[in-house]
Design an enzyme around this catalytic site. Structure first.
Site, PDB file in Angstrom:
ATOM      1  CE1 TYR A   1      -3.641   2.699   0.272  1.00  6.68           C
ATOM      2  CE2 TYR A   1      -2.533   3.163   2.258  1.00  6.68           C
ATOM      3  CZ  TYR A   1      -3.557   3.149   1.406  1.00  6.68           C
ATOM      4  OH  TYR A   1      -4.450   4.428   1.283  1.00  6.68           O
TER       5      TYR A   1
ATOM      6  CE  LYS B   1      -3.809   5.708  -1.895  1.00  9.79           C
ATOM      7  NZ  LYS B   1      -4.655   6.356  -2.611  1.00  9.79           N
TER       8      LYS B   1
END
Length: 280
Positions: free
Chosen positions: A173, A177
């Site tokens: 993740y 990002k």
């Protein structure tokens, strides 16, 4: 959405057309309702048609409450951000009177698990990158062409503190990002001569169904993430998105990092009462 969100600045959005991805819940739904209250017309996309229709009704009601006399059109289009062909065909599905999109809000995104490297499911890695990065890039490329031709437009990408500060148990993740953060920065520099604004909103701890997805439907585990502190809610981030979008055309708020008051970084937070110790 709190009535105080509507302001003289937000009035600049009346009559604009805004496309929000991942609009079936959480931050996406709250953002759609906020823009509707400001008088914007909306194109809402997500995979879940039933939930999209519910958000549409809430947005139409919010538009009436906003009483701007403008906007009010809401169109729902199912879209899977993992499907490149569906993304490429999106422009053909948008009704003619909504094709001139003014603001693109790239909100769709997800996370699975907290496994460490070596234990991460390969299929989940694929889903996170396809949704959070590749789908966002594909959709943005469509609208960048349109915005450059019109010499106008605004791209708002939903980043995260995870895109600024990596943490254990979030490698994939965080990587997605960080990619969004780098993409937003490059895009900002590429579009500086086209009157096209680029902004990234990076939230900290926000309590939505996002964490339930992370824990694969285990709500009890998701609730523990926020135990002992008051996190942000979807409407808090929607207010920031609306504020960024409603600045005068010559003003570009490039980066916004938003924490709850009990959070200071990806891994530093305070659980329990805040303030000086008791004098007793």
């Amino acid at each position: 959405m709190a009535s105080g969100v509507f302001s003289a600045g937000a009035a600049r959005l009346a009559g604009k057309t805004v496309l929000v991805t991942g609009a079936s819940g959480g931050i996406g739904a709250a953002t759609a309702i906020a823009f509707a209250r400001a008088g914007a017309s909306l194109i809402l996309t997500a995979r879940r048609q039933t939930q999209l229709e519910e958000v549409k009704q809430a947005a139409l009601q919010a538009n009436k409450e906003g009483a701007t006399g403008k906007g009010g059109r809401v169109e729902c289009l199912t879209l899977d951000m993992q499907d490149r062909n569906a993304i490429k065909g999106l422009l053909d599905r948008i009704p003619d009177d909504l094709k001139n999109v003014d603001v693109l809000v790239n909100n769709a995104g997800l996370v699975y698990g907290k496994e460490h490297v070596g234990e991460i499911d390969e299929d989940e890695i694929q889903v996170m990158f396809q949704t959070n990065v590749l789908g966002l890039i594909s959709l943005t490329q469509l609208f960048v062409k349109e915005f450059k031709q019109r010499n106008s437009g605004h791209i708002i990408n939903l980043g995260s503190i995870a895109g600024l500060e990596p943490y254990a148990g979030g490698s994939i993740y965080c990587a997605t990002k960080h990619a969004v953060n780098a993409f937003s920065g490059s895009l900002l520099r590429e579009l500086v001569g086209y009157n096209v604004r680029v902004s990234e909103i990076a939230p900290g701890m926000v309590e939505t169904s996002f964490s339930v997805t992370r824990f694969r439907g285990d709500k009890a585990a998701a609730d523990k993430v926020y135990e002992g502190l008051k996190p942000l809610v979807a409407e808090d981030i929607a207010e920031e998105i609306l504020w960024v979008a409603s600045r005068p055309e010559h003003v570009n708020v490039a980066d916004v990092l938003v924490f709850p008051s009990a959070q200071a970084s990806a891994t530093i937070n305070h659980r329990g009462p805040q303030g000086p110790p008791s004098s007793k």
